[in-house]
Design a protein around this motif. Structure first.
Motif, PDB file in Angstrom:
ATOM      1  N   ALA A   1    -136.860  43.277  16.832  1.00  0.00           N
ATOM      2  CA  ALA A   1    -136.885  43.059  18.155  1.00  0.00           C
ATOM      3  C   ALA A   1    -135.414  43.235  18.731  1.00  0.00           C
ATOM      4  O   ALA A   1    -134.545  42.439  18.397  1.00  0.00           O
TER       5      ALA A   1
ATOM      6  N   SER B   1    -128.492  47.554  28.611  1.00  0.00           N
ATOM      7  CA  SER B   1    -128.876  48.074  27.240  1.00  0.00           C
ATOM      8  C   SER B   1    -129.292  49.542  27.478  1.00  0.00           C
ATOM      9  O   SER B   1    -129.935  49.745  28.429  1.00  0.00           O
ATOM     10  N   SER B   2    -128.425  50.335  26.627  1.00  0.00           N
ATOM     11  CA  SER B   2    -128.767  51.678  26.644  1.00  0.00           C
ATOM     12  C   SER B   2    -130.100  52.225  25.926  1.00  0.00           C
ATOM     13  O   SER B   2    -130.367  53.411  25.945  1.00  0.00           O
ATOM     14  N   GLY B   3    -130.466  51.498  24.868  1.00  0.00           N
ATOM     15  CA  GLY B   3    -131.478  51.676  24.091  1.00  0.00           C
ATOM     16  C   GLY B   3    -130.922  52.523  22.720  1.00  0.00           C
ATOM     17  O   GLY B   3    -131.619  52.497  21.837  1.00  0.00           O
TER      18      GLY B   3
ATOM     19  N   GLY C   1    -124.123  49.488  25.340  1.00  0.00           N
ATOM     20  CA  GLY C   1    -123.686  50.811  25.572  1.00  0.00           C
ATOM     21  C   GLY C   1    -123.222  51.371  24.351  1.00  0.00           C
ATOM     22  O   GLY C   1    -122.934  50.899  23.359  1.00  0.00           O
TER      23      GLY C   1
ATOM     24  N   LEU D   1    -140.395  37.740  20.631  1.00  0.00           N
ATOM     25  CA  LEU D   1    -139.975  37.534  19.045  1.00  0.00           C
ATOM     26  C   LEU D   1    -140.708  36.355  18.483  1.00  0.00           C
ATOM     27  O   LEU D   1    -141.197  36.307  17.635  1.00  0.00           O
TER      28      LEU D   1
ATOM     29  N   PRO E   1    -141.686  34.953  28.709  1.00  0.00           N
ATOM     30  CA  PRO E   1    -142.063  34.444  27.352  1.00  0.00           C
ATOM     31  C   PRO E   1    -141.093  35.224  26.242  1.00  0.00           C
ATOM     32  O   PRO E   1    -140.778  36.211  26.415  1.00  0.00           O
TER      33      PRO E   1
ATOM     34  N   LYS F   1    -130.183  30.785  17.009  1.00  0.00           N
ATOM     35  CA  LYS F   1    -131.338  31.675  17.703  1.00  0.00           C
ATOM     36  C   LYS F   1    -132.098  31.787  16.223  1.00  0.00           C
ATOM     37  O   LYS F   1    -133.657  31.955  16.430  1.00  0.00           O
TER      38      LYS F   1
ATOM     39  N   PHE G   1    -132.331  40.231  17.210  1.00  0.00           N
ATOM     40  CA  PHE G   1    -131.025  40.506  17.548  1.00  0.00           C
ATOM     41  C   PHE G   1    -130.188  39.624  18.291  1.00  0.00           C
ATOM     42  O   PHE G   1    -130.941  39.098  19.154  1.00  0.00           O
TER      43      PHE G   1
ATOM     44  N   ASN H   1    -124.237  40.691  17.276  1.00  0.00           N
ATOM     45  CA  ASN H   1    -123.125  41.573  17.642  1.00  0.00           C
ATOM     46  C   ASN H   1    -122.356  40.812  19.178  1.00  0.00           C
ATOM     47  O   ASN H   1    -123.179  40.303  19.884  1.00  0.00           O
TER      48      ASN H   1
ATOM     49  N   LYS I   1    -136.227  30.607  16.566  1.00  0.00           N
ATOM     50  CA  LYS I   1    -137.271  31.693  16.651  1.00  0.00           C
ATOM     51  C   LYS I   1    -137.864  31.630  15.415  1.00  0.00           C
ATOM     52  O   LYS I   1    -139.173  32.345  15.169  1.00  0.00           O
TER      53      LYS I   1
ATOM     54  N   LYS J   1    -123.949  53.627  15.433  1.00  0.00           N
ATOM     55  CA  LYS J   1    -125.046  52.867  15.578  1.00  0.00           C
ATOM     56  C   LYS J   1    -126.382  53.308  14.486  1.00  0.00           C
ATOM     57  O   LYS J   1    -126.959  52.442  13.908  1.00  0.00           O
TER      58      LYS J   1
ATOM     59  N   ALA K   1    -134.663  44.778  21.769  1.00  0.00           N
ATOM     60  CA  ALA K   1    -134.711  44.812  23.091  1.00  0.00           C
ATOM     61  C   ALA K   1    -133.709  43.822  23.743  1.00  0.00           C
ATOM     62  O   ALA K   1    -133.647  42.827  23.279  1.00  0.00           O
TER      63      ALA K   1
ATOM     64  N   MET L   1    -129.066  51.607  20.140  1.00  0.00           N
ATOM     65  CA  MET L   1    -129.082  50.643  18.734  1.00  0.00           C
ATOM     66  C   MET L   1    -130.670  50.825  18.537  1.00  0.00           C
ATOM     67  O   MET L   1    -130.859  50.874  17.287  1.00  0.00           O
TER      68      MET L   1
HETATM   69  O1  PMT Z   1    -128.964  49.156  23.706  1.00  0.00           O
HETATM   70  P1  PMT Z   1    -127.787  49.032  23.490  1.00  0.00           P
HETATM   71  O2  PMT Z   1    -126.825  49.637  24.503  1.00  0.00           O
HETATM   72  O3  PMT Z   1    -127.416  50.019  22.291  1.00  0.00           O
HETATM   73  O4  PMT Z   1    -127.399  47.790  23.144  1.00  0.00           O
HETATM   74  C1  PMT Z   1    -127.861  47.091  21.982  1.00  0.00           C
HETATM   75  C2  PMT Z   1    -127.843  45.359  22.247  1.00  0.00           C
HETATM   76  C3  PMT Z   1    -126.742  44.962  22.305  1.00  0.00           C
HETATM   77  C4  PMT Z   1    -128.749  45.213  23.173  1.00  0.00           C
HETATM   78  C5  PMT Z   1    -128.547  45.013  20.938  1.00  0.00           C
HETATM   79  O5  PMT Z   1    -127.788  45.275  19.733  1.00  0.00           O
HETATM   80  C6  PMT Z   1    -128.878  43.559  21.041  1.00  0.00           C
HETATM   81  O6  PMT Z   1    -127.765  42.901  20.762  1.00  0.00           O
HETATM   82  N1  PMT Z   1    -130.119  43.024  21.381  1.00  0.00           N
HETATM   83  C7  PMT Z   1    -130.352  41.643  21.730  1.00  0.00           C
HETATM   84  C8  PMT Z   1    -129.750  41.268  22.929  1.00  0.00           C
HETATM   85  C9  PMT Z   1    -129.871  39.730  23.144  1.00  0.00           C
HETATM   86  O7  PMT Z   1    -128.901  38.965  23.269  1.00  0.00           O
HETATM   87  O8  PMT Z   1    -131.100  39.309  23.229  1.00  0.00           O
HETATM   88  P2  PMT Z   1    -131.415  37.652  23.263  1.00  0.00           P
HETATM   89  O9  PMT Z   1    -130.291  36.811  23.047  1.00  0.00           O
HETATM   90  O10 PMT Z   1    -131.806  37.361  24.670  1.00  0.00           O
HETATM   91  O11 PMT Z   1    -132.629  37.630  22.480  1.00  0.00           O
HETATM   92  C10 PMT Z   1    -132.568  37.240  21.003  1.00  0.00           C
HETATM   93  C11 PMT Z   1    -133.762  37.984  20.489  1.00  0.00           C
HETATM   94  O12 PMT Z   1    -135.121  37.469  20.821  1.00  0.00           O
HETATM   95  C12 PMT Z   1    -133.812  39.489  20.487  1.00  0.00           C
HETATM   96  O13 PMT Z   1    -134.037  40.235  19.202  1.00  0.00           O
HETATM   97  C13 PMT Z   1    -134.418  40.037  21.710  1.00  0.00           C
HETATM   98  O14 PMT Z   1    -135.083  40.879  21.486  1.00  0.00           O
HETATM   99  C14 PMT Z   1    -135.764  38.655  21.386  1.00  0.00           C
HETATM  100  N2  PMT Z   1    -136.278  38.325  22.649  1.00  0.00           N
HETATM  101  C15 PMT Z   1    -135.373  37.810  23.759  1.00  0.00           C
HETATM  102  C16 PMT Z   1    -136.052  37.154  24.753  1.00  0.00           C
HETATM  103  C17 PMT Z   1    -137.428  37.629  24.976  1.00  0.00           C
HETATM  104  N3  PMT Z   1    -137.982  37.110  26.135  1.00  0.00           N
HETATM  105  N4  PMT Z   1    -138.233  38.039  24.046  1.00  0.00           N
HETATM  106  C18 PMT Z   1    -137.608  38.311  22.954  1.00  0.00           C
HETATM  107  O15 PMT Z   1    -138.322  38.877  22.093  1.00  0.00           O
END
Ligand code: PMT
Length: 394
Positions: free
Chosen positions: A270, A209-211, A354, A306, A303, A335, A321, A347, A339, A376, A272, A213
């Motif tokens: 969220a 992740s580049s940050g 990136g 979100l 943990p 998801k 996300f 996405n 959540k 973005k 990240a 978005m």
């Molecule tokens: O940063 P970029 O390069 O621009 O890329 C953007 C991105 C692809 C990272 C972004 O668009 C994105 O999709 N972010 C979520 C990545 C992901 O798949 O997360 P997840 O499936 O692990 O989690 C689902 C959601 O729960 C997310 O909102 C995540 O922030 C949150 N989460 C997940 C795990 C955790 N321990 N705590 C959380 O809050």
């Protein structure tokens, strides 16, 4: 093209920073705006009008009497969305405060029918002089927007406040100026970027992740008038203007920073890519290759930040996300339900991680809302509008 179709009168006054106005002119064109340049006589001593004429593709106006229209001071502002005077000297600010009309730029500023913004540039003593402070207060009372100045080393060699904002910052400020303040009074908390889960003092688990978005969403929220706090994993990019950034490394640090602020937030987004696992034990010293036996690293689950925020007694409006490599709709909706959040942005990994562009689907109670592939920054603005519409329906 964030300033597509906007018509700007770019006023340039007599300061060394006039050369930066040329760079600003290029940025304005790159953002889709058209600019008409008006220079004071003093400005022409720093940069020749030919430079601005070449960059804007239009003749530069310098003299009230030689203007191509006998009513240039009126006509120019009637056709403009904003006047931006950059650099604005102490003398020009004083003339504005007095309502003078003694050259074309002052006259059209007085006769304006559009917003006026000034980007001061002067020596730090001139900036701190009570006369300048008084004049700026008058400008504020008259509804004129002051952008900057910045602090730093000045052309005269002294150091302090009074440097004109850099052209990129002025472009950002102008984009924010034109954004309707639909989130005024709202507090937005975000996460962005990857987390870094240490294994030993120099190694760790992370992701790509580049940050980009998350920072784009923070920027869109700030431009729409929200008070924005961005909890960011380790990325190398500047914080968006008017955004409070808190750097963290690990998921546990991100969780602590978020939970400290979540109860006060109206919206939590969220973005990240939080590492699902961390090393149970972080080795205090660098792991060594001992006789070719690979070290065993036991992982424990992090943990879910979100889900924890969504489970607060009075949670903010929570947005997640989901980056998936397949079955985007099914996995993202699962998801969202798991959540317990009203909105999740789906996405594909190959499109989201990136890069400057993305293609997303917004999933809420009404189903999936696909957005076309776009920068973005644009997706971020559309997302904020969708969030606002859902909050208004509640
Ligand atoms: O940063 P970029 O390069 O621009 O890329 C953007 C991105 C692809 C990272 C972004 O668009 C994105 O999709 N972010 C979520 C990545 C992901 O798949 O997360 P997840 O499936 O692990 O989690 C689902 C959601 O729960 C997310 O909102 C995540 O922030 C949150 N989460 C997940 C795990 C955790 N321990 N705590 C959380 O809050």
């Amino acid at each position: 093209m964030e300033l597509e179709g906007k018509r700007i009168v770019l006023g340039v006054t007599g300061s060394v920073a006039a050369y930066k106005a040329a760079a600003l002119l290029r940025l304005l064109a790159g953002a889709g705006a058209t600019a008409r340049v008006v220079m004071t006589d003093a400005a022409t001593r720093f940069v020749g009008p030919a430079t601005f004429a070449a960059l804007s593709g239009k003749p530069v106006l310098t003299d009230m009497w030689a203007a191509d229209s006998p009513m240039a001071h009126i006509d120019l502002t009637r056709a403009a969305d904003a006047i931006l005077v950059a650099p604005a000297t102490a003398d020009f600010i004083a003339r504005l405060a007095q309502g003078r009309a003694d050259d074309l730029l002052a006259a059209l500023s007085l006769a304006r029918d559009c917003p006026l913004l000034v980007a001061p540039a002067m020596n730090r003593q001139m900036w701190e002089n009570p006369a300048t402070r008084r004049n700026l207060e008058i400008l504020r009372q008259d509804g004129i927007t002051c952008l900057g100045p910045a602090a730093g080393v000045q052309a005269c060699g002294e150091e302090g406040e009074g440097r004109m904002l850099e052209p990129e910052a002025l472009l950002e400020a102008l984009c924010a100026f034109f954004t309707p303040k639909s989130l005024a009074g709202k507090k937005v908390l975000l996460t962005a970027g990857p987390t870094f889960e240490a294994i030993d003092p120099v190694r760790g688990l992370t992701n790509l992740s580049s940050g980009c978005m998350g920072y784009a969403v923070a920027r869109a929220a700030a431009q729409a008038g929200a008070e924005v706090t961005l909890v960011s994993g380790p990325v190398a990019r500047p914080a968006p203007m008017q955004v409070l950034r808190i750097f963290v490394q690990s998921a546990l640090e991100m969780r602590a920073a978020v939970l400290q602020r979540a109860a006060e937030a109206d919206i939590f987004i969220a973005v990240a890519a939080v590492a699902d696992y961390r090393a149970e034990q972080v080795a205090p010293q660098k792991l060594k290759k001992s006789a070719g036996v690979p070290p065993e690293i036991r992982l424990v689950q992090n943990p879910d930040i979100l889900a924890e925020v969504a489970a607060l007694p009075r949670p903010p409006f929570c947005v997640g996300f989901a980056a998936e490599s397949e079955h985007l709709e099914d996995y993202a909706q699962q998801k969202r339900v798991r959540k317990n959040i009203p909105l999740i942005v789906g996405n594909l990994i190959q499109e989201g991680f990136g890069g400057e562009t993305n293609r997303v689907i917004l999933f809420d109670d009404a189903g999936g809302h696909p957005l076309p592939a776009a920068p973005k920054t644009q997706i971020a603005r559309q997302l904020m509008a969708h969030i606002l519409a859902l909050m208004e329906k509640k």
